[in-house]
Design an enzyme around this catalytic site. Structure first.
Site, PDB file in Angstrom:
ATOM      1  N   CYS A   9       0.867  -1.173   0.000  1.00 40.08           N
ATOM      2  CA  CYS A   9       0.000   0.000   0.000  1.00 40.08           C
ATOM      3  C   CYS A   9       0.894   1.209   0.000  1.00 40.08           C
ATOM      4  O   CYS A   9       2.112   1.098   0.039  1.00 40.08           O
ATOM      5  CB  CYS A   9      -0.983   0.007   1.152  1.00 40.08           C
ATOM      6  SG  CYS A   9      -0.264   0.545   2.691  1.00 40.08           S
ATOM      7  N   SER A  10       0.268   2.349  -0.046  1.00 38.92           N
ATOM      8  CA  SER A  10       1.041   3.559  -0.243  1.00 38.92           C
ATOM      9  C   SER A  10       2.119   3.731   0.822  1.00 38.92           C
ATOM     10  O   SER A  10       3.244   4.067   0.537  1.00 38.92           O
ATOM     11  CB  SER A  10       0.104   4.746  -0.263  1.00 38.92           C
ATOM     12  OG  SER A  10       0.830   5.911  -0.278  1.00 38.92           O
TER      13      SER A  10
END
Lengths: 895, 106
Positions: B10-11
């Protein structure tokens, strides 16, 4: 075909200039009238041409395709562009599916229209043969399930066979495709169109290897068939049952995901193929190749192929009429959409250069003798070329000297192109929904309307009308009367269209032997006056935006900021230093308008801050005649919106209304108490029951009606419709509007009727109205994991509000579900920052900020509330990453 | 059944860490031997090289990177997908684990 006929044909073949009937009769010592009869027969078959004159000369049509000396190779995976790159995995999967013991795996191929699903299936078959998993003469049966989608029974019978007496007309046993494909492969294209009973039987077959033809009650039949299905539906929404039963699924990439290298290969391959088919050299301008490599082809490779074919046909026409030595394709011959590809060259200069040396302006494609054959290739047919050829030959003898050949043929072929392209533009679902009869009637009516009104209507308009007409016919048949509330207004305001609507109605009446009441004609009029044409050519009609403000440089610096943000030079600023007389200011503005009057025929928007400047609008209009709307109490955001919309070519009234509207929206939002609203979607059309009912049927299955209310509304006129939407918004969270007339209002996503009958757009729609994840559940799932904040619910609630606000302010609508993910991301970020953990770096921050300054600033400002409340600082890099999530995850084409 | 290596991206790599915990728990409960870990997008490449990853799952907020990863993973034959939004929102480790296993083909 008789022997004599063939003899005549063979003889005629040796006469390069053709011959008349009596001469042939004489030379072959045959009866003249018999020869004549055979010749006419041959002409009917299209094998010889009649060259009008006295006497009539007959000449053999030159055969363009399938020359005897060409070597043909059957297609294999290795021939596919990208076989070792973007298709590598798919091909590995496909090979695995074929080789899987004992008899291979049933397979489903996913991919957008034109990605090459049927070609791929054929490759699988060839592979199966060459790997000796199938016999050399094993059958490969290909069938498109959309073909009989209107008639499920027929479809079923076609696939599984039918027993005598199963239904009226089934007077003998007929074997189905499964039986025909025994020992081989059955390819079912558009398998999602298979009706439920067909699916069930197919599953039985997949599970047990047996099936039952229609009308067979006792016995089951066996067949050894590997099924390959193909569908354009994306696997997400595709019936889970299919996914479960069919073990191998392969996805073909859309064109946009293919590399530039592959696009180069695709384009050159197709041109090469045309050169081979025509047995003629084709010389192509460098820019043509570039444009084809870069343009956006929604129909993927299939579209590239069709577009190229048309371009080749055009150049073939020129080649034939000007007796050129070879075919030439120039940039100016390309359809506009393809030419647009050239706009992208700047974005990737060094990457493109390496394909074609900058110094060479042309690329030459020599015809070769090898031809890889794909049996089902729709572009393989030579109809276009043959049509041109026929025309040229039939005219050449006598009329050649006087007539402007190219012109004559161009008009003919032009029509051919249009028909061809138009045919292709209609996707299967759109075509399927409306009977062929109605389609051809609609086309006929619109052709007449176009001619009489000197206007063009696009495919969307025609489709919507066809839907409407279907409704009209049903109403009339059922004796249901519809009232058009503004019939008189329509008659007066759209006099011309009303006249044409009367003519069209007469045709419809004759066709169906019915009587069409005036109210219905009123609706038809509205369709004709509806503007569904694509907003392409408005570039020069931009509304002028004038910004007038008090202060030495207030106006110019405000406008400067906006221009910089939008990267445009539109708009003009007038500063009014406090010592300037109002009269002087007025004259300055007026003189400017007079001077630029010729560029202002779309009118101008006057943006002012306060006081006397507000009154300029009317005066300027009276003195200069330029249509003017004024908006006062202007903020930077309003200037931004005005310039943005003007640049898009929106009309003065439209911009004015929109700004007024968003103003009201902002104010209302500030005062409206926050409550949980039930979701709703609106379907609309002129009658509120015709097309709207169809739209209702279409969206109903994809909407969870327990959560979302569907409203079917009548749209007669913009204002009152907006009012109704306003009322609805008070009670409901309106997620989308689906309708026949484009409505941009309150930032509600709009779907046209055309869109909604398109699988992918329907998917977008579905996601937009999909259920949201309730915040309460999110809170529960996170409870106990965010240790540094005192109240998880409070944090999540304020973040939820923030995520919504960012979307409104930055005019971004993110994919449904992504908002929840961003929310969680933010929650964890707050937690980490509170714990003093190190932030990450965003290497492309500066570049991102340059390109998305508005979005970045919105996120930054909104996060300030959180910074204050939780006493922390968000580093710029983190803000950039959050902004990026919004930007990259937005649903395209809204706002 | 051999050990499974599941990588989540994820980011930031942080919001998925909770999910990792829940997935690990679900795996343990089933007696499944699994190495589940979360990384940020920028660390992903390195991990793809160094670890023998069986499947990669993307957080919904970075779904836009799917195509990019597809390019990198396809040659290695590593499957990937975006985590189901609902399961992600509710941090449903059980379901996400199922999603991962399905992608591996088990």
């Amino acid at each position: 075909m008789t022997n004599r006929q063939e003899q005549i044909f063979t003889y005629l073949k040796q006469q390069p200039h053709g011959m008349d009937a009596s001469e042939i009769a004489e030379k072959m010592s045959l009866d003249r009238s018999n020869v004549s009869r055979y010749l006419n027969e041959l002409a009917k078959e299209g094998r010889v041409n009649r060259i009008q004159g006295r006497p009539v000369i007959f000449k053999v049509v030159e055969e363009l395709s399938e020359g005897e000396n060409s070597q043909q190779f059957e297609i294999s995976f290795d021939d596919l562009v990208g076989a070792h790159d973007s298709l590598k995995v798919s091909i590995q999967q496909a090979k695995a599916a074929i080789l899987y013991p004992p008899k291979g795996l049933h397979t489903i191929v996913f991919g957008e229209t034109g990605t090459g699903k049927s070609l791929f299936a054929e490759c699988m078959y060839r592979f199966a043969v060459s790997s000796t998993n199938l016999q050399k003469d094993a059958p490969f049966i290909s069938f498109n399930c959309a073909d009989y989608a209107q008639n499920p029974q027929l479809l079923f019978a076609h696939i599984f066979g039918v027993k005598k007496g199963a239904y009226t007309g089934a007077d003998e046993d007929r074997e189905g495709l499964l039986a025909k494909a025994d020992g081989g492969i059955l390819f079912l294209d558009e398998i999602h169109r298979l009706p439920p009973e067909g699916q069930e039987m197919l599953f039985t077959f997949i599970d047990k290897g047996v099936y039952r033809p229609l009308g067979e009650s006792s016995q089951t039949y066996e067949a050894s068939v590997q099924i390959i299905g193909a569908t354009t539906e994306s696997s997400e929404i595709f019936l889970t049952t299919f996914n479960r039963r069919i073990p191998m699924s392969i996805t073909l990439p859309p064109l946009r995901n293919r590399s530039i290298d592959e696009r180069y290969d695709i384009v050159t391959l197709f041109i090469k193929q045309e050169a081979d088919r025509l047995r003629q050299k084709i010389v192509v301008e460098r820019d043509v190749i570039m444009a084809f490599m870069l343009y956006q082809a929604e129909g993927n490779i299939g579209q590239v192929k069709r577009d190229l074919k048309l371009v080749c046909a055009k150049s073939y026409l020129y080649y034939r009429t000007h007796e050129e030595e070879y075919l030439k394709i120039k940039q100016k011959d390309l359809p506009l959409q393809v030419q647009k590809g050239l706009l992208k060259i700047k974005e990737m200069p060094d990457r493109v250069e390496r394909f074609i040396d900058k110094s060479s302006h042309y690329l030459t494609f020599e015809p070769g003798s090898q031809d890889v054959v794909w049996q089902q290739d729709p572009a393989r047919d030579m109809d276009v070329y043959e049509a041109i050829e026929k025309k040229v030959t039939s005219l050449s003898k006598e009329e050649l000297a006087e007539v402007d050949l190219e012109k004559i043929i161009a008009s003919d072929v032009g029509q051919f192109f249009e028909a061809y392209v138009g045919e292709l533009a209609r996707n299967d679902i759109h075509r399927d929904l409306i009977s062929d009869e109605l389609w051809s009637l609609t086309d006929r009516l619109y052709d007449i309307a176009e001619e009489k009104l000197g206007r063009t209507y696009n495919e969307k308009a025609r489709f919507t009308f066809a839907l409407h007409l279907q409704g009209t016919l049903e109403r009339i048949k059922d004796n249901r009367i519809i009232v058009h509330p503004n019939l008189n207004d329509v008659r007066i305001n759209y006099r011309e269209e009303f006249q044409v609507a009367l003519d069209l109605s007469a045709i419809i009446e004759a066709e169906f032997n019915i009587e069409i009441p005036f109210d219905e004609i009123g609706f038809i009029t509205m369709f004709l006056s509806m503007d569904l044409t694509e907003p392409t050519k408005k570039v020069n009609n931009e509304v002028a935006v004038l910004l007038l403000m008090h202060g030495k440089s207030t106006a110019s610096s405000m406008l400067e900021a906006v221009q910089e943000l939008l990267g445009t030079e539109n708009g003009i600023a007038f500063n009014m230093p406090l010592d300037m007389e109002v009269q002087t200011m007025y004259e300055k503005v007026r003189d400017y308008v007079i001077e630029h009057k010729k560029d202002m025929h779309s009118g101008m928007l006057l943006l002012t801050d306060m006081g006397s400047l507000n009154t300029f609008g009317n005066m300027i209009f009276e003195e200069t005649g330029v249509k003017t709307k004024a908006i006062s109490m202007v903020s930077t955001m309003i200037v931004l919106e005005a310039v943005r919309m003007a640049r898009m070519g929106r009309t003065l009234e439209d911009i004015y209304q929109n700004i007024q509207g968003s103003f009201e929206g902002i104010i209302r939002d500030q005062f409206r108490p926050k409550k949980k609203l039930k979701k709703a979607v609106v379907v609309t059309c002129f009658t509120g029951e015709g097309v709207a009912a169809k739209l209702y049927e279409r969206v109903y299955p994809v909407v969870n009606t327990e959560e979302v209310q569907i409203f079917q509304l009548q749209f007669l006129e913009k204002e009152s419709f907006r009012e109704r939407i306003d009322n609805l918004i008070e009670e409901y969270d309106v997620k989308a509007i689906v309708g026949t007339v484009d409505i941009e209002y309150q930032n509600i996503p709009f779907f046209s009727a055309f869109d909604i009958f398109n699988g992918e757009k329907l998917n977008d729609f579905k996601r937009i109205v999909a259920e949201e994840i309730p915040i309460e559940q999110m809170i529960t799932s996170l409870e106990g994991s965010l240790k540094s904040v005192t109240s998880v619910p409070e944090l999540l609630q304020s973040l939820q509000k923030l995520v919504t606000e960012i979307q409104t302010d930055a005019k971004i609508l993110v994919e449904p579900g992504v908002d929840a993910a961003i929310l969680i991301h933010l929650a964890f970020m707050v937690d980490k920052l509170k714990n003093g953990e190190k932030a990450r770096s965003f290497t492309e921050l500066e570049e991102f900020k340059r390109n998305h300054r508005i979005e970045f600033n919105v996120v930054k400002t909104k996060l300030m509330q959180i910074e204050k409340k939780y006493k922390l600082m968000f580093p710029e890099d983190e803000i950039g990453l959050v902004a990026q999530m919004f930007v990259e995850n937005q649903v395209r084409n809204f706002y | 059944m051999s050990k499974k290596t599941i990588m989540l991206v994820c980011s930031a790599g942080m919001s998925t860490s909770l999910l990792v915990t829940k997935m690990q728990k679900a795996a343990d409960a089933r007696g499944l031997e699994a190495d589940i870990f979360a990384v940020s997008a920028s660390e992903a490449d390195q991990n793809i090289e160094s670890k023998d990853v069986n499947v990669l799952l993307l957080g919904p907020q970075v779904r836009f990177m799917k195509a990019q990863f597809e390019g990198k993973l396809a040659p290695k034959g590593i499957p990937l997908d975006v985590i189901d939004m609902k399961d992600y929102g509710m941090m449903n480790g059980e379901n996400v684990l199922n999603q991962a296993l399905k992608l591996i083909g088990e």
